[in-house]
Motif scaffolding. Structure first.
Motif, PDB file in Angstrom:
ATOM      1  N   ALA A  15       3.456  -1.120   3.998  1.00 58.75           N
ATOM      2  CA  ALA A  15       2.931  -0.473   5.516  1.00 58.75           C
ATOM      3  C   ALA A  15       1.117  -0.663   5.395  1.00 58.75           C
ATOM      4  O   ALA A  15       1.256  -0.888   6.790  1.00 58.75           O
ATOM      5  CB  ALA A  15       3.458   0.894   5.646  1.00 58.75           C
ATOM      6  N   LEU A  16       1.189  -0.428   4.520  1.00 58.46           N
ATOM      7  CA  LEU A  16      -0.693  -0.716   4.497  1.00 58.46           C
ATOM      8  C   LEU A  16      -1.238  -1.929   4.811  1.00 58.46           C
ATOM      9  O   LEU A  16      -2.062  -2.601   5.512  1.00 58.46           O
ATOM     10  CB  LEU A  16      -1.000   0.453   3.742  1.00 58.46           C
ATOM     11  CG  LEU A  16      -1.213   1.202   3.361  1.00 58.46           C
ATOM     12  CD1 LEU A  16      -1.797   2.364   2.159  1.00 58.46           C
ATOM     13  CD2 LEU A  16      -1.842   1.894   4.594  1.00 58.46           C
ATOM     14  N   ALA A  17      -0.999  -2.561   3.849  1.00 56.08           N
ATOM     15  CA  ALA A  17      -0.675  -4.714   3.293  1.00 56.08           C
ATOM     16  C   ALA A  17      -0.753  -5.159   5.131  1.00 56.08           C
ATOM     17  O   ALA A  17      -0.868  -5.881   5.666  1.00 56.08           O
ATOM     18  CB  ALA A  17       0.409  -4.987   2.818  1.00 56.08           C
ATOM     19  N   ALA A  43      -2.899  -4.026   7.635  1.00 56.83           N
ATOM     20  CA  ALA A  43      -4.039  -4.865   7.353  1.00 56.83           C
ATOM     21  C   ALA A  43      -4.094  -6.386   7.245  1.00 56.83           C
ATOM     22  O   ALA A  43      -5.203  -6.715   7.971  1.00 56.83           O
ATOM     23  CB  ALA A  43      -5.228  -4.247   6.080  1.00 56.83           C
ATOM     24  N   LEU A  44      -3.236  -7.048   7.119  1.00 48.31           N
ATOM     25  CA  LEU A  44      -3.815  -8.353   6.917  1.00 48.31           C
ATOM     26  C   LEU A  44      -3.305  -9.154   8.272  1.00 48.31           C
ATOM     27  O   LEU A  44      -3.946  -9.955   8.902  1.00 48.31           O
ATOM     28  CB  LEU A  44      -2.039  -9.209   6.232  1.00 48.31           C
ATOM     29  CG  LEU A  44      -3.083  -8.211   4.379  1.00 48.31           C
ATOM     30  CD1 LEU A  44      -1.705  -8.643   3.402  1.00 48.31           C
ATOM     31  CD2 LEU A  44      -4.615  -8.854   4.182  1.00 48.31           C
ATOM     32  N   SER A  45      -2.374  -8.576   9.320  1.00 41.89           N
ATOM     33  CA  SER A  45      -2.330  -9.137  10.235  1.00 41.89           C
ATOM     34  C   SER A  45      -3.082  -8.730  11.022  1.00 41.89           C
ATOM     35  O   SER A  45      -4.311  -9.407  11.438  1.00 41.89           O
ATOM     36  CB  SER A  45      -1.395  -8.204  10.915  1.00 41.89           C
ATOM     37  OG  SER A  45       0.036  -8.374  10.095  1.00 41.89           O
ATOM     38  N   ALA A  46      -4.204  -8.025  11.005  1.00 45.78           N
ATOM     39  CA  ALA A  46      -4.973  -6.799  11.919  1.00 45.78           C
ATOM     40  C   ALA A  46      -6.729  -7.945  11.512  1.00 45.78           C
ATOM     41  O   ALA A  46      -7.252  -8.578  12.051  1.00 45.78           O
ATOM     42  CB  ALA A  46      -5.686  -5.700  11.570  1.00 45.78           C
ATOM     43  N   HIS A  70     -11.672   2.865   2.592  1.00 44.63           N
ATOM     44  CA  HIS A  70     -11.154   4.167   3.495  1.00 44.63           C
ATOM     45  C   HIS A  70     -10.308   4.954   2.282  1.00 44.63           C
ATOM     46  O   HIS A  70      -9.236   4.271   1.272  1.00 44.63           O
ATOM     47  CB  HIS A  70     -10.650   3.827   4.683  1.00 44.63           C
ATOM     48  CG  HIS A  70     -11.022   5.206   5.827  1.00 44.63           C
ATOM     49  ND1 HIS A  70     -10.524   6.367   5.534  1.00 44.63           N
ATOM     50  CD2 HIS A  70     -11.897   5.297   6.403  1.00 44.63           C
ATOM     51  CE1 HIS A  70     -10.484   7.040   6.375  1.00 44.63           C
ATOM     52  NE2 HIS A  70     -11.601   6.845   7.144  1.00 44.63           N
ATOM     53  N   ALA A  71     -10.588   6.369   2.851  1.00 45.52           N
ATOM     54  CA  ALA A  71      -9.638   7.009   1.623  1.00 45.52           C
ATOM     55  C   ALA A  71      -8.192   7.911   2.677  1.00 45.52           C
ATOM     56  O   ALA A  71      -7.197   7.954   1.958  1.00 45.52           O
ATOM     57  CB  ALA A  71     -10.501   8.808   1.119  1.00 45.52           C
ATOM     58  N   PRO A 124      -1.062   3.575   8.423  1.00 42.86           N
ATOM     59  CA  PRO A 124      -0.739   1.542   8.569  1.00 42.86           C
ATOM     60  C   PRO A 124      -2.140   1.458   9.758  1.00 42.86           C
ATOM     61  O   PRO A 124      -2.683   0.617   9.776  1.00 42.86           O
ATOM     62  CB  PRO A 124       0.098   2.130   9.373  1.00 42.86           C
ATOM     63  CG  PRO A 124       0.928   2.775   8.628  1.00 42.86           C
ATOM     64  CD  PRO A 124      -0.014   3.297   8.574  1.00 42.86           C
ATOM     65  N   GLU A 125      -2.537   2.600  10.913  1.00 39.12           N
ATOM     66  CA  GLU A 125      -3.865   2.985  11.338  1.00 39.12           C
ATOM     67  C   GLU A 125      -5.185   2.363  10.812  1.00 39.12           C
ATOM     68  O   GLU A 125      -5.570   1.246  11.410  1.00 39.12           O
ATOM     69  CB  GLU A 125      -3.815   3.648  12.783  1.00 39.12           C
ATOM     70  CG  GLU A 125      -2.225   3.735  13.004  1.00 39.12           C
ATOM     71  CD  GLU A 125      -0.934   4.255  12.436  1.00 39.12           C
ATOM     72  OE1 GLU A 125       0.172   4.120  13.484  1.00 39.12           O
ATOM     73  OE2 GLU A 125      -1.678   4.816  11.571  1.00 39.12           O
ATOM     74  N   THR A 126      -5.080   2.955  10.141  1.00 38.98           N
ATOM     75  CA  THR A 126      -6.577   3.364   9.594  1.00 38.98           C
ATOM     76  C   THR A 126      -6.640   1.332   8.478  1.00 38.98           C
ATOM     77  O   THR A 126      -7.884   1.413   9.108  1.00 38.98           O
ATOM     78  CB  THR A 126      -6.867   4.740   8.344  1.00 38.98           C
ATOM     79  OG1 THR A 126      -6.553   5.854   9.058  1.00 38.98           O
ATOM     80  CG2 THR A 126      -7.803   4.426   7.532  1.00 38.98           C
ATOM     81  N   ALA A 127      -6.299   1.599   7.910  1.00 34.04           N
ATOM     82  CA  ALA A 127      -6.050   0.185   7.901  1.00 34.04           C
ATOM     83  C   ALA A 127      -6.104  -0.760   7.936  1.00 34.04           C
ATOM     84  O   ALA A 127      -6.956  -1.999   7.742  1.00 34.04           O
ATOM     85  CB  ALA A 127      -4.556   0.083   6.863  1.00 34.04           C
ATOM     86  N   ALA A 128      -5.314  -0.955   9.357  1.00 35.72           N
ATOM     87  CA  ALA A 128      -5.479  -2.589  10.482  1.00 35.72           C
ATOM     88  C   ALA A 128      -7.435  -1.644  11.201  1.00 35.72           C
ATOM     89  O   ALA A 128      -8.086  -3.058  11.113  1.00 35.72           O
ATOM     90  CB  ALA A 128      -5.018  -1.624  11.652  1.00 35.72           C
ATOM     91  N   GLU A 129      -8.004  -1.026  11.366  1.00 32.93           N
ATOM     92  CA  GLU A 129      -9.090  -0.088  11.740  1.00 32.93           C
ATOM     93  C   GLU A 129     -10.234  -0.677  10.443  1.00 32.93           C
ATOM     94  O   GLU A 129     -11.656  -1.741  10.982  1.00 32.93           O
ATOM     95  CB  GLU A 129      -9.808   1.271  12.338  1.00 32.93           C
ATOM     96  CG  GLU A 129     -10.842   1.195  12.563  1.00 32.93           C
ATOM     97  CD  GLU A 129     -11.067   0.531  13.296  1.00 32.93           C
ATOM     98  OE1 GLU A 129     -12.995   0.112  14.108  1.00 32.93           O
ATOM     99  OE2 GLU A 129     -10.209   0.294  14.264  1.00 32.93           O
ATOM    100  N   VAL A 130      -9.627  -0.427   9.353  1.00 31.49           N
ATOM    101  CA  VAL A 130     -11.333  -0.886   8.465  1.00 31.49           C
ATOM    102  C   VAL A 130     -10.823  -2.442   7.979  1.00 31.49           C
ATOM    103  O   VAL A 130     -11.526  -3.012   7.952  1.00 31.49           O
ATOM    104  CB  VAL A 130     -10.135  -0.616   6.477  1.00 31.49           C
ATOM    105  CG1 VAL A 130     -10.916  -1.023   5.350  1.00 31.49           C
ATOM    106  CG2 VAL A 130     -10.459   1.178   6.933  1.00 31.49           C
ATOM    107  N   ALA A 131      -9.305  -3.062   8.148  1.00 34.79           N
ATOM    108  CA  ALA A 131      -9.375  -4.770   8.554  1.00 34.79           C
ATOM    109  C   ALA A 131     -10.654  -5.256   9.506  1.00 34.79           C
ATOM    110  O   ALA A 131     -11.503  -6.020   8.717  1.00 34.79           O
ATOM    111  CB  ALA A 131      -8.117  -5.018   8.589  1.00 34.79           C
TER     112      ALA A 131
END
Length: 509
Positions: A20-22, A25-28, A82-83, A87-94
């Motif tokens: 879910a993280l991947a 992040a990759l989509s964003a 990020h720690a 998924p929301e954080t992963a998208a923002e980090v991307a």
């Protein structure tokens, strides 16, 4: 698909929202304009136990967990981490990583191009070990160290004993926009004991420690259950060796023939070959931390590193190697390749960025980051000197060829210049060789040479039965600093006419 192993990645790590993280992040990253993006979830679990004179001095436990996103936008890197594993954080980090790349683009003088790598769809890899040290109760581990400490402390001439074991479990999940998804788990540990004798009247002390190398193994290595290291024999011998060392004569300086044991030679390989054949050092890209390299690319294929019997490999696949992986932190499968062949420099350690700069179509898988919050950089593979492929020459046979020399066992202090060229090394135990036989210990020994002079003086290498993995947990590089664990395999060797220093005289004592 999974790599065959007797273990699997811990369920606790697999339960994290890795895919879910991947996806987030990759989509964003794509939507924000990245041409390439990868996500790395990294969990590092460590435990350190240290005893002094059989009493627990310190026990520390730590877990580092987080994720990072790298992107390439118009040939420029961007990175953010990020720690919080949502998924929301992963998208923002991307998106933040894309912003970093966009901001830095005006400053970028070298367009990033990645060497191609096949796609690896949902593969798992686990290193080889029998007993996960993190499943063993801490009290049981302490009891083993206390037993070992007690054996040394009970011997005459031993005033103090230190004992320690550092254990690491490293788990990563990697995914990129090319479609790779890779989950890995590595276990490694380093047990060590040291006996100390003190001459209070003279105000001096001497030490002798065990030589078991750090290894990509489990708790069975510490107890000796796997038969790899004979703890009983070494612990029984150390007090006698220590007493003999204290009483040994000081070495006479000058050119000397040496037989060097793998327990010492691995460190010489690390400093004079391992670091020297890192491509980023060789081109001056990495210089602030520990310097560059004399082995520059213009010498590739021509530099006489050593004698024709010298064959050195880079290897990310060596079983139980500290730098062994299924895949590196750029999704490149582990490989083995030549660095020095028949004494000539023929290769370097590379990642996906540096491979094209050397004209290669593929990286040899040397990318690694020691934390979820650090950028992956080119790091050292298991760099190893190969044994004699035709004759299984023993260490004793090498010693028998020396009329007057020194047999060096175990590593201690070292020094090498910023181009990995001028060096000196000491050791744990130094045995005088007279007429092809060992004749007691010596003290105050260091050997000194340039890299090419040293390897150019190598007359013989031992056979496969003398080959052993050494290594270190703490190879440092980069700014901010990163550490990596790496092994170096080698046989015993015979080198002629190496300059010996008397360290006591050099210190003005």
């Amino acid at each position: 698909m999974s790599i065959a192993t007797s273990n699997d990645v811990d369920a606790e790590f697999l339960a994290l929202p890795l895919h879910a993280l991947a996806d987030a992040a990759l989509s964003a990253a794509r939507a924000a304009g990245a041409q390439h993006a990868d996500l790395r979830v990294h969990r590092l679990v460590t435990q350190s136990i240290r005893l002094r004179d059989g009493r627990v001095e310190a026990i520390s436990n730590a877990t580092d967990l987080g994720f990072a996103v790298r992107v390439i936008v118009d040939g420029t890197w961007g990175f953010a981490s990020h720690a919080a594993l949502t998924p929301e954080t992963a998208a923002e980090v991307a998106r933040r990583a894309v912003t970093v790349a966009t901001t830095l683009r005006a400053l970028n003088r070298e367009r990033v191009e990645l060497a191609a790598e096949p796609r690896y769809d949902n593969v798992h890899w686990v290193s080889a070990y029998d007993v996960d040290p993190f499943t063993v109760p801490t009290a049981d581990k302490v009891a083993v160290l206390q037993d070992y400490s007690g054996r040394l402390s009970a011997a005459d001439g031993v005033d103090h004993v230190t004992a320690s074991v550092l254990q690491v479990k490293e788990q990563t999940f990697y995914a990129d926009t090319a479609g790779s998804a890779i989950t890995q788990q590595r276990v490694r540990l380093h047990p060590q004991l040291e006996a100390i004798t003190v001459d209070a009247a003279a105000g001096v002390f001497e030490t002798m420690r065990t030589l078991a190398a750090p290894a990509g193994r489990g708790w069975e290595y510490v107890t000796g259950a796997d038969g790899i290291w004979d703890w009983n024999a070494e612990l029984a011998q150390i007090p006698g060796w220590l007493t003999e060392k204290v009483q040994a004569p000081s070495v006479e300086a000058g050119p000397t023939d040496l037989v060097i044991d793998p327990t010492n030679l691995w460190l010489t390989i690390h400093e004079s070959i391992g670091h020297a054949t890192e491509y980023d050092r060789a081109i001056g890209y990495e210089s602030a931390y520990a310097g560059t390299s004399f082995a520059t690319p213009d010498k590739l294929g021509t530099l006489k590193y050593g004698t024709p019997i010298m064959h050195v490999t880079g290897d990310r696949t060596e079983v139980h190697g500290l730098a062994s992986v299924g895949y590196d932190d750029e999704g490149v499968a582990g490989q083995r390749w030549d660095l020095v062949r028949e004494g000539i420099l023929v290769g370097y350690q590379l990642d996906r960025v540096f491979a094209p700069r050397l004209g290669l179509e593929r990286s040899n898988g040397c990318s690694y980051a020691d934390s979820p919050h650090h950028v992956p950089i080119q790091r050292m593979a298991n760099v190893s000197l190969q044994p004699d492929p035709e004759t299984d020459t023993s260490t004793a046979e090498l010693i028998s060829r020396v009329e007057n020399g020194i047999y060096i066992v175990g590593d201690k202090s070292w020094s090498i210049d910023m181009q990995r060229y001028n060096f000196q090394f000491t050791g744990q135990r130094f045995f005088r060789i007279r007429d092809g036989k060992l004749d007691g210990q010596l003290r105050d020994v260091a050997y000194q040479a340039t890299t090419t002079d040293f390897w150019g003086a190598m007359e013989a290498v031992g056979g496969p039965s003398t080959w052993r993995l050494g290594g270190a947990f703490n190879c440092g590089k980069a700014q901010p600093g990163q550490v990596a664990a790496v092994s170096h395999g080698c046989p015993s060797i015979l080198v002629r006419g190496i300059n010996i220093l008397n360290t006591r005289t050099e210190a003005g004592q």
